[in-house]
Design an enzyme around this catalytic site. Structure first.
Site, PDB file in Angstrom:
ATOM      1  N   ASP A 218       0.853  -1.194   0.000  1.00 10.77           N
ATOM      2  CA  ASP A 218       0.000   0.000   0.000  1.00 10.77           C
ATOM      3  C   ASP A 218       0.891   1.247   0.000  1.00 10.77           C
ATOM      4  O   ASP A 218       1.867   1.323   0.761  1.00 10.77           O
ATOM      5  CB  ASP A 218      -0.899  -0.005   1.232  1.00 10.77           C
ATOM      6  N   ILE A 219       0.537   2.213  -0.851  1.00  5.73           N
ATOM      7  CA  ILE A 219       1.312   3.457  -0.920  1.00  5.73           C
ATOM      8  C   ILE A 219       0.993   4.311   0.306  1.00  5.73           C
ATOM      9  O   ILE A 219      -0.178   4.566   0.610  1.00  5.73           O
ATOM     10  CB  ILE A 219       0.996   4.249  -2.210  1.00  5.73           C
ATOM     11  N   GLU A 261      -4.823   2.485  -4.199  1.00  4.81           N
ATOM     12  CA  GLU A 261      -3.353   2.493  -4.127  1.00  4.81           C
ATOM     13  C   GLU A 261      -2.815   1.184  -3.571  1.00  4.81           C
ATOM     14  O   GLU A 261      -1.699   1.116  -3.080  1.00  4.81           O
ATOM     15  CB  GLU A 261      -2.875   3.665  -3.266  1.00  4.81           C
TER      16      GLU A 261
END
Length: 339
Positions: A218-219, A261
C-alpha cells in the site's frame, strides 16, 4: 526484399506476370481505401515474421506451393505429410498459430486432425483452415471445428486474405483477453485475474507442487499526494510504482492492482529465507525512486505485509497479509512486516 506493386491499372496478363515474381501483393490506385489497405498490409508483413503456420497435405508439391506463398508474406512455415505428423509438429512447436490442412491423407485425415487439435486448443488459441478439392467438405470442416475453408484451386490473393484474416482475428481475441485481465492505468493484472490465476496456484500449493507467498503493498499517504499534486500526478505515481513491481518479480509471479493504491503480489516458490530481503529491497527501491510528473519529481514510500504460511484458502492468506500490512502502518509506515 518484400515487394508491393502499386499501379494505376492492371490487366489479367499483367496480374499473372506480377504475381509470378513472388510479390506480396499488387494494389490499384483507386482511392484512399487503397492507401489504407497498403498501410495495413505493410504492418501485417512486419508482424508476420514471428508467426508460425503449419501446412498439412500428403502432396509434397501442394505443400511446397502453399509454403512458398506464405513465405513471401514472411510467415514461418512448417510442413507435415499427414495428421499424425501434424500433431507431432504441434507438440514440438506449441506456438504455431495457424494450421492449413487437407482432408484426404493417409493415417489421419483432415477432419480427425481438426478433432484432435480441438481437444486441447480452442478456436481462439489456434486457427484452422480446411482445404480440399471437394468444396462440399467446407461445412464438414467447419462443423468439426475449423475456422475457415479454402478450395484447392484458390487464387494466391484468396489464400493471403483468408490467412491474414484468421491471424488478425486471433490477435484481436488475444488483445481483448489481455485488456480484460489488465488494469488500464498500471498495466498490472486486475483483481479478477489475480483471484482466477491465484486460486489455481494456491490449489497447486495445497497439493505440494509449489509454494506461494502473498504480499499486500500500500502506498503511504497517497491521499496527500493527490491533494498536493493533483490526481494526474497521483496516477503517475501509481504507474511508476507498478513499473517497479513488474521489473522486480518473475513471469511466474502474479502482480496485480487490487484497487486504489493497493497492490498484491503472489510469488511462486520464493525461498523463505529470502522473503525479507526481497521485499525490503523492493521497499527501498520505491523509496529512492523519483517519479516524474507535470508537477515535478515525487517520491513515495510503501508499507508491505507478507504472509508466508499456507492457510485454508487464498482469501485467508490475503487477509493475513493485510493484517501484517496494518501492523506495518501502525509501526510507522515504510516498512515490511512478515507473518
Amino acid at each position: 526484399v518484400p515487394t508491393i506493386v502499386f499501379t494505376g491499372e492492371v490487366s489479367e496478363a499483367v496480374r499473372e506476370e506480377v504475381l509470378s515474381k513472388k510479390v506480396i501483393d499488387y494494389l490499384l490506385k483507386e482511392g484512399r481505401h487503397n492507401i489504407d489497405y497498403l498501410i495495413k498490409l505493410i504492418r501485417r508483413v512486419y508482424k508476420n515474421k514471428g508467426i508460425k503456420v503449419l501446412v498439412v497435405d500428403d502432396s509434397g508439391l501442394f505443400r511446397a506451393r502453399v509454403a512458398d506463398l506464405l513465405k513471401v508474406h514472411r510467415y514461418t512455415v512448417y510442413q507435415a505429410n499427414n495428421g499424425i505428423e501434424a500433431l507431432g509438429a504441434l507438440n514440438e512447436h506449441p506456438d504455431i498459430r495457424l494450421v492449413i490442412t487437407d482432408y484426404n491423407m493417409p493415417g489421419m485425415d483432415g477432419l480427425r486432425l481438426v478433432n484432435e487439435i480441438r481437444k486441447t486448443c480452442g478456436s481462439e488459441q489456434i486457427g484452422i483452415i480446411g482445404i480440399s478439392g471437394d468444396s462440399l467438405l467446407s461445412a464438414k470442416f467447419m462443423k468439426h471445428g475449423a475456422n475457415d475453408f479454402l478450395s484447392k484451386d484458390f487464387f494466391p490473393e484468396e489464400l493471403y486474405c483468408r490467412v491474414n484474416q484468421n491471424i488478425e482475428l486471433l490477435e484481436r481475441i488475444a488483445e481483448i483477453k489481455e485488456a480484460s485481465n489488465k488494469d488500464f492505468l498500471t498495466g498490472l493484472y486486475n483483481r479478477r485475474y489475480f483471484y482466477e490465476v491465484g486460486g489455481k496456484l494456491f490449489e497447486n500449493s495445497k497439493r505440494k507442487n509449489l509454494t506461494v507467498t502473498v504480499a499486500m503493498i500500500d502506498i503511504d499517504f497517497f491521499k496527500r499526494i493527490n491533494d498536493a499534486y493533483g490526481h494526474d500526478a497521483g496516477d503517475r505515481v501509481l504507474a511508476g510504482i507498478a513499473s517497479i513491481l513488474q521489473k522486480r518479480f518473475r513471469a511466474s509471479d502474479v502482480v496485480s492492482r487490487l484497487g486504489g493504491e493497493e497492490f498484491c503480489v503472489l510469488a511462486v516458490n520464493m525461498d523463505r529465507e529470502s522473503v525479507e530481503g526481497v521485499f525490503n529491497s523492493l521497499r527501498e527501491k520505491i523509496e529512492e525512486t523519483e517519479i516524474m510528473t507535470e508537477k515535478g519529481a515525487i517520491r513515495a514510500s510503501v508499507s508491505i505485509g507478507v504472509c508466508t504460511e499456507l492457510l485454508s484458502d487464498l482469501d485467508e492468506m490475503i487477509k493475513k497479509a493485510d493484517r501484517m500490512l496494518y501492523r506495518a502502518k501502525e509501526g510507522g509506515r515504510n516498512r515490511v512486516v512478515i507473518s
